[in-house]
Design an enzyme around this catalytic site. Structure first.
Site, PDB file in Angstrom:
ATOM      1  N   GLY A 230       0.759  -1.279  -0.019  1.00  0.00           N
ATOM      2  CA  GLY A 230       0.012  -0.186   0.066  1.00  0.00           C
ATOM      3  C   GLY A 230       0.757   1.228   0.065  1.00  0.00           C
ATOM      4  O   GLY A 230       0.185   2.351  -0.127  1.00  0.00           O
ATOM      5  N   GLU A 272       4.780  -6.190   2.216  1.00  0.00           N
ATOM      6  CA  GLU A 272       4.214  -6.987   0.766  1.00  0.00           C
ATOM      7  C   GLU A 272       3.836  -5.704  -0.223  1.00  0.00           C
ATOM      8  O   GLU A 272       2.749  -5.942  -0.552  1.00  0.00           O
ATOM      9  CB  GLU A 272       3.293  -7.911   1.003  1.00  0.00           C
ATOM     10  CG  GLU A 272       2.145  -7.613   1.883  1.00  0.00           C
ATOM     11  CD  GLU A 272       1.313  -8.693   2.088  1.00  0.00           C
ATOM     12  OE1 GLU A 272       1.741  -9.682   2.128  1.00  0.00           O
ATOM     13  OE2 GLU A 272       0.020  -8.473   2.328  1.00  0.00           O
ATOM     14  N   GLY A 274       3.399  -3.680  -3.712  1.00  0.00           N
ATOM     15  CA  GLY A 274       3.743  -4.180  -5.041  1.00  0.00           C
ATOM     16  C   GLY A 274       3.775  -2.652  -5.903  1.00  0.00           C
ATOM     17  O   GLY A 274       4.947  -2.529  -6.424  1.00  0.00           O
ATOM     18  N   ARG A 275       2.853  -2.038  -5.753  1.00  0.00           N
ATOM     19  CA  ARG A 275       2.973  -0.698  -6.573  1.00  0.00           C
ATOM     20  C   ARG A 275       4.137   0.136  -6.485  1.00  0.00           C
ATOM     21  O   ARG A 275       4.794   0.437  -7.394  1.00  0.00           O
ATOM     22  CB  ARG A 275       1.776   0.123  -6.028  1.00  0.00           C
ATOM     23  CG  ARG A 275       1.620   1.648  -6.628  1.00  0.00           C
ATOM     24  CD  ARG A 275       0.483   2.404  -6.063  1.00  0.00           C
ATOM     25  NE  ARG A 275      -0.430   1.877  -5.556  1.00  0.00           N
ATOM     26  CZ  ARG A 275      -1.708   1.334  -6.361  1.00  0.00           C
ATOM     27  NH1 ARG A 275      -1.608   1.836  -7.536  1.00  0.00           N
ATOM     28  NH2 ARG A 275      -2.541   0.785  -6.228  1.00  0.00           N
ATOM     29  N   ARG A 310      -6.380   1.678 -15.515  1.00  0.00           N
ATOM     30  CA  ARG A 310      -6.497   2.624 -14.312  1.00  0.00           C
ATOM     31  C   ARG A 310      -7.099   3.798 -14.264  1.00  0.00           C
ATOM     32  O   ARG A 310      -8.142   4.178 -13.615  1.00  0.00           O
ATOM     33  CB  ARG A 310      -4.941   2.875 -13.506  1.00  0.00           C
ATOM     34  CG  ARG A 310      -4.526   1.583 -12.909  1.00  0.00           C
ATOM     35  CD  ARG A 310      -3.160   1.663 -11.983  1.00  0.00           C
ATOM     36  NE  ARG A 310      -3.605   2.446 -10.825  1.00  0.00           N
ATOM     37  CZ  ARG A 310      -3.656   3.420 -10.396  1.00  0.00           C
ATOM     38  NH1 ARG A 310      -3.120   4.497 -11.289  1.00  0.00           N
ATOM     39  NH2 ARG A 310      -3.873   4.012  -9.303  1.00  0.00           N
ATOM     40  N   TYR A 314     -10.318   3.773 -12.273  1.00  0.00           N
ATOM     41  CA  TYR A 314     -10.691   4.610 -11.160  1.00  0.00           C
ATOM     42  C   TYR A 314     -10.686   6.150 -11.467  1.00  0.00           C
ATOM     43  O   TYR A 314     -10.474   6.882 -10.507  1.00  0.00           O
ATOM     44  CB  TYR A 314      -9.522   4.435 -10.262  1.00  0.00           C
ATOM     45  CG  TYR A 314      -9.073   3.034  -9.784  1.00  0.00           C
ATOM     46  CD1 TYR A 314      -9.740   2.168  -9.025  1.00  0.00           C
ATOM     47  CD2 TYR A 314      -7.849   2.549 -10.259  1.00  0.00           C
ATOM     48  CE1 TYR A 314      -9.518   0.936  -8.835  1.00  0.00           C
ATOM     49  CE2 TYR A 314      -7.291   1.318  -9.860  1.00  0.00           C
ATOM     50  CZ  TYR A 314      -7.841   0.321  -9.058  1.00  0.00           C
ATOM     51  OH  TYR A 314      -7.467  -0.618  -8.770  1.00  0.00           O
ATOM     52  N   CYS A 341     -14.568   0.324 -27.766  1.00  0.00           N
ATOM     53  CA  CYS A 341     -15.969   0.914 -27.715  1.00  0.00           C
ATOM     54  C   CYS A 341     -16.622   1.123 -26.480  1.00  0.00           C
ATOM     55  O   CYS A 341     -17.703   0.428 -26.025  1.00  0.00           O
ATOM     56  CB  CYS A 341     -16.949  -0.006 -28.475  1.00  0.00           C
ATOM     57  SG  CYS A 341     -16.315  -0.504 -30.117  1.00  0.00           S
ATOM     58  N   GLU A 342     -16.072   1.983 -25.579  1.00  0.00           N
ATOM     59  CA  GLU A 342     -16.238   2.408 -24.283  1.00  0.00           C
ATOM     60  C   GLU A 342     -15.765   3.687 -24.310  1.00  0.00           C
ATOM     61  O   GLU A 342     -14.780   4.131 -24.240  1.00  0.00           O
ATOM     62  CB  GLU A 342     -15.801   1.379 -23.451  1.00  0.00           C
ATOM     63  CG  GLU A 342     -16.110  -0.150 -23.309  1.00  0.00           C
ATOM     64  CD  GLU A 342     -17.351  -0.407 -22.602  1.00  0.00           C
ATOM     65  OE1 GLU A 342     -17.935   0.630 -22.116  1.00  0.00           O
ATOM     66  OE2 GLU A 342     -18.264  -1.358 -22.962  1.00  0.00           O
TER      67      GLU A 342
HETATM   68  C1  PLP Z   1      -2.552  -5.886  -3.436  1.00  0.00           C
HETATM   69  C2  PLP Z   1      -2.155  -6.174  -2.352  1.00  0.00           C
HETATM   70  C3  PLP Z   1      -0.631  -6.041  -1.930  1.00  0.00           C
HETATM   71  C4  PLP Z   1       0.120  -4.899  -2.642  1.00  0.00           C
HETATM   72  O1  PLP Z   1      -0.488  -3.765  -2.588  1.00  0.00           O
HETATM   73  P1  PLP Z   1       0.120  -2.278  -3.340  1.00  0.00           P
HETATM   74  O2  PLP Z   1      -0.737  -1.457  -3.122  1.00  0.00           O
HETATM   75  O3  PLP Z   1       0.412  -2.718  -4.660  1.00  0.00           O
HETATM   76  O4  PLP Z   1       1.442  -2.015  -2.429  1.00  0.00           O
HETATM   77  C5  PLP Z   1      -0.162  -6.363  -0.499  1.00  0.00           C
HETATM   78  N1  PLP Z   1      -0.777  -7.326  -0.161  1.00  0.00           N
HETATM   79  C6  PLP Z   1      -1.964  -7.771  -0.245  1.00  0.00           C
HETATM   80  C7  PLP Z   1      -2.771  -8.620   0.522  1.00  0.00           C
HETATM   81  C8  PLP Z   1      -3.064  -7.222  -1.517  1.00  0.00           C
HETATM   82  O5  PLP Z   1      -4.034  -7.617  -1.754  1.00  0.00           O
END
Ligand code: PLP
Length: 421
Positions: A230, A272, A274-275, A310, A314, A341-342
């Site tokens: 997050g 954990e 990702g982004r 995205r 959103y 077509c959206e």
């Molecule tokens: C999506 C997700 C992440 C990664 O979130 P980011 O916003 O990409 O950092 C980590 N843990 C869980 C359980 C998720 O669903």
């Protein structure tokens, strides 16, 4: 301020398009590695610190291999993500399986790999025991409900489908303890794309307090807390990246006070994300196919929402630059569209860009996470290639573009010929 600059200039990108036609996603290995090192440095005070890359953000095993080389594990929530992790040699506690509404087959694969199982609900203790058997180490996902404010993407925790309530957490660990489990972790994930450093320090605070309470009440010991992903990224040029040192130092101070002094250590801190791991270091490179002037000005690209959903999904902002025109005044206001077509297939609405001509290359920034990964085939659109700019300057293809044969692969045309309508 965050600088929005593609690592390749117009000439280099034009040369690349001779071999790899637009649209494609381009990732910057050197920048990904530098960022990974900055994250590790911020938590160097915690010897067991580990980042588990949330595979769903960019499920490409080449990128995962780069991240593994930097010491990262993987956060998976499906069999496919587990298989990708396995393909690059991750196993055991290098993988955390954080899923919800999980089928037994997926738990089985995770347990076979020795992954850390992160349970989403108290009922899954019995479900996992019945279908697979309980592993040695179990982690539970906490949903703090109204105790913690949420944000736009993940919503308010009490509205979120994930995790155990506080009461269920005490009950769940008690059940696990009584079943003979001795190794425990505690997890939460309450925000997405959050840019405020203090938010993550507060999340750690919440978990450290909970570790203390659970340990005291149940007489169990925790090996780690996982404060989730997050961490946000500055999609807009005027935004600033999260200061990782502030997050790391803030959590260190709490750790000393809440964990070390209380004799609850050693406790590994885990993330954990990702982004923030790949997002800012990926670019969607596209070309202008058409210009249209009706009630508004439109610039039509050869990429569309299936390459990056995205903005359409959103209303998310993604910065757009026109290589070679970085220094021209942005006085051309237009909607930047794709060909679906959206009508929400727009990368930008009323965006001020430099004067644009048909044939110009266009770079859409911060597409390195939840970009290609969220691709889809609606309207028969095909997923684009993924390219990696290596540290030495070489560009390698790490996923080819889809073809119509890929799109039709699940249809049986021989059967169709025999099929009487
Ligand atoms: C999506 C997700 C992440 C990664 O979130 P980011 O916003 O990409 O950092 C980590 N843990 C869980 C359980 C998720 O669903």
């Amino acid at each position: 301020m965050s600088e929005k600059k593609c690592p390749l200039n117009r000439e280099q990108l034009e040369a690349l398009t001779k071999e790899f036609p637009t649209p494609f996603h381009l990732y910057d290995e050197a920048a990904i590695r530098a960022n990974a090192r900055a994250l590790k440095a911020a938590f160097a005070w915690n010897p067991g610190f580990k980042e588990y890359f949330a595979v769903k953000a960019t499920p490409n095993p080449y990128l995962m291999k780069v991240l593994k080389a930097e010491g990262f594990g993987a956060d998976c929530s499906s069999v496919a993500e587990l298989l990708l992790s396995e393909s690059i040699g991750l196993s055991g506690d290098e993988i955390i399986f954080t899923s919800n509404d999980t089928p037994a087959t997926e738990y089985q694969k995770a347990v076979d790999l020795g992954a850390i199982i992160n349970l989403d609900d108290i009922s899954h203790i019995a479900y996992l025991e019945e279908h697979v058997g309980l592993p040695e180490l179990v982690c539970c996902r906490y949903n703090p409900g109204a105790l913690k404010g949420g944000n736009a993407i993940i919503g308010h925790p009490e509205e979120a489908k994930y995790g155990f309530t506080r009461e269920q957490l005490f009950e769940g660990y008690r059940i696990l303890r009584d079943k003979g489990i001795k190794r425990f972790g505690l997890h939460t994930m309450v925000a997405s794309n959050e840019l405020e450093a203090s938010y993550f320090v507060e999340t750690a605070h919440l978990l450290f307090d909970l570790v203390a309470e659970l340990s005291a009440e149940l007489g169990i010991q925790f090996e780690f807390v996982n404060i989730g992903g997050g961490i946000g990224i500055p999609y807009k040029p005027e935004q600033k990246p999260v200061d990782l040192t502030v997050v790391g130092e803030g959590i260190r101070k709490l750790y000393e006070e809440k964990i070390e002094k209380a004799g609850l250590g050693p406790l590994d801190v885990r993330l954990e994300c990702g982004r923030m791991i790949t997002g800012p270091f990926g670019y969607l490179v596209s070309r202008v196919l058409h210009k249209k002037n009706t009630y508004k000005q439109y610039v039509g690209l050869d990429a569309c929402m299936t390459n990056l959903m995205r903005p359409g999904m959103y209303g998310a902002y993604h910065h757009i630059t026109v290589p070679g025109k970085e220094n021209l005044p942005c006085d051309f206001v237009c909607d930047v569209t794709g060909s679906l077509c959206e009508n929400n297939d727009k990368f930008a609405i009323d965006r001020a860009l430099p004067p644009i001509e048909i044939g110009d290359l266009v770079v859409i920034h911060d597409a390195g996470a939840h970009g290609h990964a969220m691709g889809f085939n609606y309207n028969g659109k095909l997923r684009s290639a993924e390219l990696l700019l290596r540290e030495g300057g070489e560009v390698v293809q790490i996923r080819r573009a889809e073809t119509v044969e890929d799109y039709f692969a699940t249809l049986d045309f021989v059967g169709l010929n025999k099929f009487q309508a």
